[in-house]
Write an enzyme that holds these catalytic residues in place. Structure first.
Site, short mmCIF file in Angstrom:
data_model
loop_
_atom_site.label_atom_id
_atom_site.label_comp_id
_atom_site.label_asym_id
_atom_site.label_seq_id
_atom_site.Cartn_x
_atom_site.Cartn_y
_atom_site.Cartn_z
CG ASP A 51 -8.91 -7.47 13.08
OD1 ASP A 51 -9.59 -6.47 13.43
OD2 ASP A 51 -7.81 -7.75 13.60
CG ASP A 75 -2.41 0.00 0.78
OD1 ASP A 75 -2.70 -0.38 -0.37
OD2 ASP A 75 -3.27 0.38 1.60
#
Length: 729
Positions: free
Chosen positions: A440, A142
């Site tokens: 998550d 990223d």
């Protein structure tokens, strides 16, 4: 609860209920009775109290502590222990019939996440004990760094030697750095030299900050790096590079290598990129186009495989015809070999990574913790009842199409564009869920709400090892970020306390609510950490005398809560010293990351923006690492966390001194003030590393004098205010 039947015949996996379940349930009954008696006493004594405000605050604290205790019991209702039979899998399912596996590894900043470490994580995954032609590793960068791509190009070359070496030598630790640090076998000298050359090249590039032309082996390599002209972290097109292709590339023994693909999704300053969740969704789409494996493993970049057989253990569940139709993921615990002897920062976080998941496993399954997790690709595209055609429509890869073909790469670049998700359900009902910095926690929770189940796999040999932050500020900042993320879910329309208890089950809703209520710990911890101590200084008793029968109720509740936590910890192969560090860090979080996380969330709700996602640095100076290894707390910087810690520590130290002096002079009897003296002493004992860093240490990790001065000033202000308030009441 899942209706799983135990079978006497050998199967791919098994489970046993925890033998402590009957005792846990008896303890719940006894504690619930004691808590009811305590709250009854509070309610009937508050009106006659000479200090009604103090009594009200203590009541609030005890109500919150009681609620959190009740929520925690959902984890203790039916914990189970699982085991697998990979040897049975090998007989039942030959290698050609094993499902394909995609591995996702995310990195974001080469200055904080060294590319050599990320490359080692990928090499450990490439070396899984799994058919090479069924394995693909996708690396999301990223930061769109040419330095990271160079590291992976070098890793791809080294993999041609490393993979056959691991198979020939039956290596278990397949992370090169870890393996070479743990062996002196002369048979590894040659490949160790290759690794050191690769490492030196990568570190040299990092020092220079660029990839120089003399490092390119071919014109093809040089052409790849020309793409980086005028790229920035927040503005660049999608970059997808196939570094290894199973149908084309062979190791030095002539065996096919797994696929290795570098991916940097397109970014634009005009499009929100959703941090790690967005990166994983881009990988989900790119891999769907290129390999489309039915099982996906997510790994952090600072994680490596410690058991090459981990994928086969996961397949023991995915290939169970009774379990697999509703199985979303198999979660392995995070393990941390780098913690120091007493784990001074509670870095193992056993309750989050081992104790609580085992309790949830007896219900609908553990929560997803972001790494070391094998997912069913199908679970990201809808509930278990959704038609398979949806998944087929989204992923077009066919088994006989090369990954590096023009058509595949064109489609992969298309799905990695920053505009691809616009007007779609990505991030809401498809893929990793957006709306929380704890993607998550949010994703695992939503999958359970859709009807999916999960499994906790905790084999004797740890499957994965992770690195941990080794400075207190990094630990608390990470915790604050987690608090912010779970609060974003808890106060959304999908709140576990309302939506979750209806959609999953009452107990599972409570399990997820426990994380959502993390920040509420700060209220009782702050009240019990300050109010009795300030009252002690002013000679105001707040608790029953030792001779009062009600004193034993307080003693029972305190001892039973701490003893049960200790038993849970020791049952998870912890030690007493590490448990002590863990409970100390719980207190520290209660006056730092919990209140600061809650404050940041509240400010965000009224339009004051919060800081973005900060990558925890994996690079530390040698002196910091040495202090951590020696068990010395690392402060070293001016931080509001440390001001809060210093203030509470100083108030407790002075209240203990003054309280003991008053008891000696018999201005107030020891019997009358015992509980407040005990609380002050308990905090003082836990605060010893803080006193040491404020007044005794001279090294660079001590608490800065400015922080000490501010803490003393704030403590003085609180003492003055408390004196006035207690004088009035």
């Amino acid at each position: 609860m899942r209706n799983e039947k135990k079978k006497k015949a050998p199967t791919l996996h098994y489970f046993n209920e925890d033998p402590l379940i009957p005792l846990n349930r008896l303890h719940i009954l006894l504690c619930a009775t004691a808590i009811a008696a305590l709250l009854h006493r509070h309610l009937f004594s508050i009106l006659s109290s000479p200090t009604p405000i103090s009594s009200s605050l203590l009541l609030l604290s005890d109500v919150l502590l009681s609620f959190m205790w009740a929520v925690t019991q959902s984890f203790r209702w039916r914990p189970i222990h699982r085991g697998e039979h990979p040897e049975t899998l090998a007989l039942a399912v030959p290698d050609p019939l094993l499902p394909n596996l995609d591995v996702f590894i995310c990195t974001a900043d080469p200055s904080k996440e060294p590319p050599i470490c990320v490359a080692s994580a990928a090499l450990s995954a490439l070396a899984f004990d799994y058919p090479s032609d069924k394995l693909s590793v996708f690396v999301s960068d990223d930061g769109c760094s040419d330095l990271t791509l160079f590291a992976f190009m070098e890793a791809a070359r080294f993999a041609r030697h490393w993979l056959p070496f691991c198979k020939e030598m039956c290596v278990l630790e397949r992370c090169p750095e870890t393996f070479f640090n743990s062996t002196d076998d002369p048979r590894s000298d040659e490949i160790k030299l290759l690794y050191q050359r690769m490492k030196k090249k990568i570190e040299s590039v990092m020092e220079k900050g660029q990839v120089s032309d003399d490092l390119f082996i071919s014109e093809e390599d040089r052409a790849i790096f020309k793409k980086w002209k005028n790229f920035t972290r927040s503005n660049h097109p999608a970059v997808i590079q196939v570094l290894l292709q199973s149908s084309r590339d062979m190791d030095i023994m002539g065996n096919p290598l797994p696929n290795l693909v570098y991916v940097s999704r397109e970014k634009s300053s005009t499009s929100f990129h959703h941090f790690k969740a967005g990166a994983l969704n881009a990988l989900l789409r790119v891999s769907g186009v290129m390999s489309n494996a039915p099982v996906i493993l997510t790994m952090d970049c600072d994680m490596h495989c410690n058991d090459p057989g981990a994928p086969r253990r996961a397949m023991c569940y995915f290939l169970d015809p009774e379990l697999s139709p509703k199985l979303a993921y198999v979660q392995f615990p995070q393990r941390f070999p780098g913690v120091n002897k007493n784990d001074i920062y509670g870095g193992e976080i056993k309750r989050l990574y081992q104790i609580n998941p085992r309790g949830m496993d007896g219900l609908k399954g553990p929560n997803y913790v972001g790494t070391g997790c094998f997912h069913s690709r199908r679970s990201f595209y809808g509930p278990p009842s959704s038609p398979p055609s949806l998944l087929n429509d989204l992923n077009e890869q066919t088994s006989d199409t090369p990954l590096s073909s023009e058509a595949i790469l064109r489609k992969a670049h298309e799905v990695a564009s920053c505009k691809y998700e616009d007007g779609t359900k990505w991030g809401s009902t498809i893929g990793m869920r957006y709306g929380s910095m704890s993607e998550d926690y949010h994703t695992g929770y939503r999958l359970h709400c859709e009807g999916w189940e999960s499994v906790f796999c905790d084999p004797e040999r740890p499957a994965f090892f992770c690195k941990i932050p080794i400075t207190l500020n990094d630990v608390l900042s990470q915790n604050k970020r987690w608090c912010l993320g779970v609060l974003e879910v808890f106060f959304s329309k999908h709140s576990p306390m309302i939506f979750g208890v209806r959609k999953v089950s009452f107990l599972m809703g409570l399990c997820y609510s426990y994380d959502g209520f993390w920040t509420s710990w700060c209220i009782p911890i702050l009240i019990y950490g300050l109010l009795p101590q300030l009252a002690l200084t002013n000679q105001i008793p707040l608790f029953p005398k030792v001779s009062d029968p009600w004193f034993y109720l307080y003693a029972y509740l305190f001892l039973s809560a701490y003893c049960q936590d200790l038993i849970d910890f020791l049952a998870s192969k912890g030690t007493f010293n590490r448990w002590w560090s863990d409970q100390r860090m719980w207190l520290i979080r209660g006056i730092t990351s919990y209140p600061f996380g809650a404050t940041q969330f509240a400010l965000k709700q009224i339009g004051i923006p919060a800081p973005g996602f900060n990558v925890t640095s994996k690079i530390m100076p040698d002196e910091v690492s040495k202090r951590y290894k020696d068990g010395i707390f690392e402060f070293g910087i001016v931080s509001p966390f440390f001001v809060s810690l210093g203030t509470v520590a100083i108030i407790n130290m002075f209240s203990l001194i003054i309280g003991m002096a008053n008891a000696v002079r018999k201005e107030r009897s020891f019997d009358e003030m015992f509980v407040q003296l005990f609380l002050s002493a308990f905090v003082v004992v836990n605060s010893w590393p803080i006193y040491e860093a404020m007044f005794l240490r001279k090294d660079g990790g001590r608490i800065p004098r400015r922080v000490t001065g501010i803490s003393i000033l704030l403590a003085g202000i609180l003492y003055s205010i408390s004196y006035f308030l207690f004088l009035v009441y």
